[in-house]
Structures are given as structure tokens and as C-alpha cells.
Design an enzyme around this catalytic site. Structure first.
Site, PDB file in Angstrom:
ATOM      1  N   ARG A  36      15.924  -7.276  12.301  1.00 54.26           N
ATOM      2  CA  ARG A  36      15.223  -6.272  13.101  1.00 54.26           C
ATOM      3  C   ARG A  36      15.838  -4.890  13.026  1.00 54.26           C
ATOM      4  NH1 ARG A  36      13.641  -8.588  19.069  1.00 54.26           N
ATOM      5  NH2 ARG A  36      13.009 -10.664  18.500  1.00 54.26           N
ATOM      6  N   HIS A  82       4.975 -11.202   9.187  1.00 55.83           N
ATOM      7  CA  HIS A  82       5.795 -10.766  10.323  1.00 55.83           C
ATOM      8  C   HIS A  82       5.294 -11.421  11.611  1.00 55.83           C
ATOM      9  CE1 HIS A  82       8.898  -8.020  11.698  1.00 55.83           C
ATOM     10  NE2 HIS A  82       8.135  -7.600  12.677  1.00 55.83           N
ATOM     11  N   TYR A 126      -8.927   2.861  15.311  1.00 52.30           N
ATOM     12  CA  TYR A 126      -9.472   4.187  15.016  1.00 52.30           C
ATOM     13  C   TYR A 126      -8.769   4.865  13.837  1.00 52.30           C
ATOM     14  CZ  TYR A 126     -11.452   3.679  19.704  1.00 52.30           C
ATOM     15  OH  TYR A 126     -12.127   3.222  20.796  1.00 52.30           O
TER      16      TYR A 126
END
Length: 746
Positions: A36, A82, A126
Site C-alpha cells: 500500500r 485490486h 462523469y
């Protein structure tokens, strides 16, 4: 102890709770560090970024191609590579597309991807995305066996362990992350300068940090700004892999009519949200902490333009900006902590030369693997070409075997001594390839590939030549991202550390008169204005006033405690006069078993007389007792069983010291016998058979010794010859009328 009943699926092992927690926390910590938070030194990416780029490549979102919805990309990454939440993946995608977050963006975004004001990006449904040329360089050669792959989390596919990275991404774009017990913070740099440093390292493999910084002088932030860190500090930071850099906003003075001016901020520091910066300056202005500033306005469009109006045209712009640098994020410190995963997946803090060598080693390994992969391809093609040539030389027989034999493949292999791959290639050949011209073309291709094969074999055997290939790669990259290009030009200005600008305290704190009050139980407050009589001030039940000082909001208040420590309180930070104030122990780390000896307004250049109850003391410069932290500063070291008892400011005219003990004996001795120290136990002032010291003060012998008498009067003993002696004497009984409390002042 943790235990469970046995189940049908297996037995349960009893373990101590501390062992179970330790094992699980270690697994969590390792997962956080490896998967991470820390980037790989080779490609500068964390797993989520690497998976994003690889998934977008599989979706054919190449530069110049059509965009795809970000939601489609996030879905592919989450479903295939992931196994985490979609929002964390989208946040990573957004950052890779922000040109104010990344020096060299890796994703070309279409739609609202946030802005420098700190506004969030639009929802993933969007926005659209595709890869940039920088990302293409990171992925370049991934199909040529240049890197290793590993199974994905569900085992259905494979993902790259690291990218080939034909772009020095770790230093170019930097990285930030917080793991368990460690963190990383690498600022971005200029690619052309990184290439210069890499080329220098190829030519001079033993180069150290100082030589590399001649080619790569410091960070280059996407939002510009001015780097004002001293070269010596930068050298130490890059040599150790840890440090920080001082980054300021870039500003200029814009002249107006009538001799007026305004300051225009055109670039703000990296990762500072412009809207929050303006809010912070406005809050300081309303709190009257920026008395030199009249107003602040944000007139930014696509370019940053913050307008700072001075309160008066007589204000020095440098002083105004210095006050803002000290109190707002117009100046920040950018941390450097080059903590990364090396090629063995081990976290390490690396120096600049180590990071550059690790990148060159990776590119060298990529070159070797790409060369071997190409050699294997050539070998397979040459094998097939040799079979084709045999077929053309014996074309009629080949056609006959294919038409008449039941097992043409085996017959071809036996008749012409072909291997399985050659025979299979002949059988799969198209009829239109059976032309005389094709044979000539095959022979030319065979010759060309044979020459390439020899060249690649020679490359594998020649390390200096391989280094020159890497050098050529760096030169090409430097040309593509050179200073003359829009993306490659340096944005952050490198400047010498600014000359020290003296900012009067009045420039950051409005000077106002106050009266500081400290009660016996340690409650402190500041009343507005100067008050001669504070006897009517209210206190908590059982408490009463003890100290009252006239000061200004720009002053520093010194508090001396029985443990011999000085504590510093900024007068403007004291609680207001309404109510009872606040406990002083909330403002400084004064232990509960210690008491306040003295409270005074700091006077620069003055001297203090300090003494402990065991009769020892010395003189200290008042400037040396200022404390920078809540923990205070130890100045007087009381002896065993003793405590600090006296803190008196000395007058420049004082030439003698008067000391009185609990036995009421008074001693006066020359000031020259008392040393001036910065810290210590001091020397013996007066010797006692029983008891200890009550009070001490400085005096001018010609003026005599004065003390407070009953009725508010003051008494003076002009002739002190009876009490004159040497330091550490016992002294004689105090004169008649001396206060019963053995104190010169109340």
C-alpha cells in the site's frame, strides 16, 4: 488465553492472546508496507498505481486514442487486480491525472478532476480517462519478457510485479505514504535534470551526492514556487535520504497610482490548497495577527493570482511577506524521506546515488531480458525461415507429399530432415506465398536476422556497450522532456536563502496594553489596559491574587518556578480577563508539586539574580532564560532538599548584592564576587548554621538599602558598613524595622 471448541473442519490450537495479536499485527504491518504505502524504487509506483496503468493498457486506452469512462477503468482494476474499495482506486486515478499534484501526469483526464483550490473531482461516472505518453514509457516493453508477472489475488490472471519503467518515475513524480512504523516522502524533480544525473553516473560510476547535485540541483514542483533551502542542508538531506526543503510562494510587487502598491502571489507552495490558504490569511487578518496587511483577494483564473493589499504604502513589502511566510502556508517545509522498497522488496532509506543506481540497475536488467527475448524470437524465426528455404528448393516434392501422403508432416520431417516447428510452418504456408520472389525475400530476411542475432549476442557479452545503450536512452528522454518543452521546463525557482528580515513583533501582533494577573492557585489571565489597582478582581473561592504585571501584547512573560526552570508565555496567547482565566499549568508543563517563584515581563539585555533556598546563586542574562517549548528551560539547579527561592532583575547601576537569611542575618557584598552563568547551581551567597536563604537583591551602595515598611512607607538604611563583608559570610542581624517576613519587597 484464546481458545475455541473443536469443529468438524479441524482442530483448534490454543495460543496466548499476545502471540495471536502480535502475529496478526505483524501481518497487517507487512501488508501495509509492501502493498500500500511504500513505492518500488524501480518504477516509483505503489501496487494500486501499477494496477491502474496495466488495466488501462489492457483496455487499449493509449495516448491519442479514445477516452473511456473512469468507472469502467475502476471496475476493471477492482474486479481483476485490486481487491479494495472503488473509491480508493478512483482517488488514486484522480491524483495520477492532476497536473498540480503530479509533475508529469500519467493519466489524461477528461472532465472535472478537481483543482488547486482543493475541490474534489466529479464522480467516476462523469469523468473519462486515457494514458499519457509518460505512462506509455513506463509500460514500454512489458510484452518483451522484461519483467516478472505474478498471479492476481483470485488466481485467474497475472499482473506485473514491476513495470519496465523507461521513465525515472520515483524521482520525477515523487511519492508520499504512511505505513506502519515508517513513511515515505519524496518530492518531484525535473526529468531532464534526472537524466543529466543518470548520464553522469553512467560515465562516473563512483560519483557521490555532491557531484550528482551539480546536475540535479533540487526538487521541481508542479505548482512552481521558490526553493530557498541552503545548499549544505540539501546536500545532507540527499546524502542521508532524510531532510526537508523550505519552499515559498513566488510573489511580485505591482505598482498602483499615487505611490500605492499591492503584492501579487503568482505561485503557491506544493500541495497547499489555495482556498484554505486564503481562508487562513483572512482569519489571521480578522484576529488582528497581520497588522501590516490591509486586505486579501483571490483573483485567480487558470493562473494563480492572490492580491495582498498593505495597510499603508509605507509598509515594506519584504517585511509584510516575511510576516505572512511565518504565519501562513505561503511558506512550507517539504519533507524528504526516501524510504522505498528495493529490488528484493525490502524497505530501505536510500541516498540519492543509491536511488539512481537502483534505477539504472533495473533498466540494465530490462535491457538484458529484452535482448534475450529478441534473440529467442530471432532464433525461432530463423528456424522457420530455414524450413521455408528447404521447401522452396524442393517445391514440387513438397507439394506432392502434401497432396498424396496420409501423414504429410511426418513425411516432410523425414524426407528433408526438418523439425516439428519447420514442418508445421510449411504446412501452414499460404498458397500465395509460393512465388519465386518470395524465396529471395526469405533469404534477405534470413541474412538480416542473422546479422541482428550476432549484434545482440555481442551486446550481451559487452557491458560497456550496454551502458552506452542506457546512456542513449537517457539522452533521448532528456530531449523529449527538455527545458525548452512546455512539460519539461523547470517550474520551481532555485534561490539563495533569503537574507534575514527582521519582522517587528508589532507586525504580526497588534501592540495593546494589558495587565497580567496570576493567582495563588495558578490561574492566569490578561486584563485589557494597564490597571494600578487590581484588588477588586474576582477569583475562585479560596483563591486570591498574587502577581500583577503591566505588559503589552507583544511582550513575553517569564515564569520562574521552584524547580529552577524558566517558562515563557507569549502575552498575546494569554486568556482574556473575562472569568477567572485558565490554569497556567495547561499552558506550560509545570509539575503539580512545584510553585511559582516569580512572574516578570521579559526585558531584552537585562540580567537576573537567581538564588536557591540553600543559599547558592548566580547572575544570568535574561536573554538566556527564554524557553522555546512548554517544558521550559532549566537554569538554576537547586541542591538536595532545596528549591529555587529568588528571581530579581538587576539594575545596571547595581554594584552590590544584599542577602538576608531565615535567621534575619543580613550580608552585603560586592557584585563582582558573584559569577554570571547560563546554567548551574551557583556559588554560596551566605552561610547559615540553621535555616536557609529568605531573600536577595541588587543595590547601589551609595544609595543604601531600602525595604518596604508598614503603612506603605519605604525605609532606607544609608550606612551599610556594618553589614559589608565577603560573599559566603554569615552577616549580622538586620537593622531595626526590617520586615518580619525577611523580604525586601512584599
Amino acid at each position: 488465553m484464546s481458545s475455541q471448541a473443536p469443529t468438524e473442519t479441524g482442530s483448534v490450537r490454543e495460543v496466548r492472546l499476545v502471540e495471536a495479536l502480535s502475529d496478526r499485527y505483524l501481518a497487517y504491518a507487512l501488508s501495509t508496507i509492501m502493498s500500500r504505502s511504500l513505492p518500488d524504487v524501480r518504477d516509483g509506483l505503489k501496487p494500486v498505481h501499477r494496477r491502474l496503468l496495466y488495466a488501462m493498457r489492457q483496455l487499449r486506452l493509449d495516448p491519442g486514442g479514445p477516452y473511456k469512462k473512469a468507472a469502467r477503468v475502476v471496475g476493471d482494476v477492482m474486479g481483476k487486480f485490486h481487491p479494495h474499495g472503488d473509491q480508493s482506486i478512483y482517488d488514486a486515478l484522480v491524483r495520477l491525472a492532476q497536473d498540480f499534484s503530479l509533475r508529469y501526469p500519467m493519466i489524461d483526464g477528461q472532465g472535472n478532476f478537481g483543482n488547486i483550490d482543493g475541490d474534489n473531482a466529479a464522480a467516476m461516472r462523469y469523468t473519462e480517462a486515457r494514458l499519457t505518453a509518460v505512462a506509455s514509457r513506463l509500460l514500454q516493453g512489458i510484452d518483451e519478457d522484461t519483467i516478472d508477472f505474478r498471479p492476481t489475488y483470485d488466481g485467474e490472471a497475472e499482473e506485473p510485479v514491476v513495470l519496465p519503467s523507461a521513465f525515472p518515475n520515483l524521482l520525477a513524480n515523487g511519492s508520499q505514504g504512511i505505513a506502519v512504523g515508517m513513511a515515505t516522502a519524496i518530492p518531484p524533480h525535473n526529468v531532464a535534470e534526472i537524466c543529466n544525473a543518470l548520464i553522469h553516473l553512467i560515465d562516473h560510476p563512483e560519483s557521490e551526492t555532491a557531484a550528482l547535485l551539480q546536475h540535479m540541483p533540487g526538487p521541481d514542483f508542479p505548482t512552481g514556487g521558490e526553493l530557498v533551502e541552503p545548499p549544505t542542508s540539501m546536500l545532507e538531506a540527499y546524502s542521508t535520504g532524510r531532510g526537508s526543503f523550505r519552499l515559498r510562494a513566488r510573489w511580485e510587487v505591482e505598482q498602483l497610482k499615487g505611490g500605492q502598491y499591492q503584492i501579487i502571489v503568482t505561485e503557491i507552495p506544493y500541495q497547499v490548497a489555495k482556498s484554505r490558504l486564503v481562508e487562513r490569511i483572512a482569519d489571521l487578518l480578522l484576529a488582528r495577527k497581520l497588522v501590516l496587511l490591509g486586505d486579501v483577494r483571490d483573483e485567480s483564473t487558470d493562473e494563480v493570482r492572490l492580491v495582498l493589499e498593505p495597510r499603508s504604502r509605507n509598509v515594506d513589502p519584504a517585511v509584510l511577506m516575511e510576516s505572512l511566510f511565518r504565519q501562513s502556508d505561503l511558506e512550507v517545509r517539504i519533507p524528504l524521506n526516501m524510504n522505498v522498497l528495493d529490488a528484493d522488496n525490502t524497505p530501505r532509506v536510500m541516498s540519492l546515488p543509491t536511488v539512481l543506481r537502483a534505477y539504472l540497475d533495473h533498466r540494465h536488467e530490462v535491457l538484458l531480458r529484452r535482448t534475450r527475448h529478441r534473440l529467442a524470437q530471432i532464433a525461432r524465426r530463423l528456424e522457420v525461415l530455414e524450413g521455408y528455404i528447404v521447401a522452396f528448393l524442393n517445391l514440387d516434392e513438397v507439394i506432392r507429399i502434401i497432396r498424396e501422403e496420409d501423414e504429410p508432416k511426418a513425411e516432410l520431417m523425414q524426407t528433408f530432415e526438418l523439425n516439428d516447428a519447420q514442418a508445421e510452418a510449411i504446412l501452414n504456408m499460404r498458397l500465395r506465398s509460393l512465388r519465386k520472389l518470395e524465396e529471395m525475400e526469405l533469404r534477405r530476411e534470413h541474412t538480416r536476422l542473422s546479422e541482428e542475432q550476432e549484434d545482440l549476442k555481442a551486446l550481451l557479452a559487452d557491458e560497456p556497450r550496454r551502458l552506452q545503450v542506457l546512456r542513449q536512452e537517457m539522452e533521448t528522454l532528456r530531449e523529449e522532456f527538455g527545458p525548452e518543452t512546455a512539460l519539461g521546463r523547470r517550474r520551481t525557482q532555485l534561490s539563495e536563502p533569503p537574507a534575514e528580515v527582521v519582522v517587528p513583533l508589532e507586525a504580526v501582533i497588534e501592540r495593546e496594553p494589558i495587565t497580567v494577573m496570576l493567582s495563588e492557585k495558578g490561574w492566569i489571565r490578561a486584563l485589557k489596559g494597564h490597571h494600578d489597582d487590581v484588588s477588586d478582581a474576582k477569583h475562585k473561592d479560596g483563591d486570591r491574587g498574587r502577581f500583577a504585571l503591566k505588559a503589552q501584547t507583544t511582550d513575553k512573560i517569564l515564569l520562574f518556578a521552584t524547580n529552577g526552570r524558566f517558562y515563557t508565555l507569549p502575552a498575546d496567547k494569554l486568556p482574556g480577563g473575562r472569568g477567572f482565566g485558565e490554569p497556567v499549568r495547561l499552558m506550560v508543563d509545570l509539575p503539580n508539586d512545584q510553585d511559582v517563584v516569580a512572574l516578570l515581563v521579559h526585558s531584552p539585555g537585562a540580567r537576573l539574580l537567581l538564588a536557591s533556598s540553600d543559599g547558592r546563586g548566580f547572575v544570568v542574562a535574561e536573554d538566556d532564560v527564554l524557553a522555546q517549548t512548554k517544558n521550559g528551560k532549566q537554569v538554576l539547579n537547586p541542591g538536595k532538599g532545596g528549591e529555587a527561592a529568588v528571581c530579581r532583575r538587576l539594575s545596571p547601576e547595581d554594584d552590590h548584592v544584599a542577602v538576608v537569611g531565615e535567621n534575619r542575618k543580613l550580608l552585603v557584598f560586592p557584585m563582582t564576587e558573584l559569577p554570571e552563568m547560563a546554567r548551574g547551581r551557583g556559588v554560596m551567597l551566605q552561610r547559615y548554621k540553621d535555616g536557609g536563604l529568605s531573600d536577595a537583591r541588587g543595590l547601589r551602595l551609595a544609595d543604601g538599602l531600602s525595604w518596604a515598611a508598614a503603612g506603605g512607607r519605604t525605609r532606607t538604611e544609608s550606612d551599610l558598613s556594618e553589614w559589608l563583608g565577603r560573599r559566603a559570610s554569615t552577616g549580622r542581624m538586620a537593622p531595626r524595622g526590617f520586615p518580619a517576613g525577611n523580604r525586601f519587597y512584599p
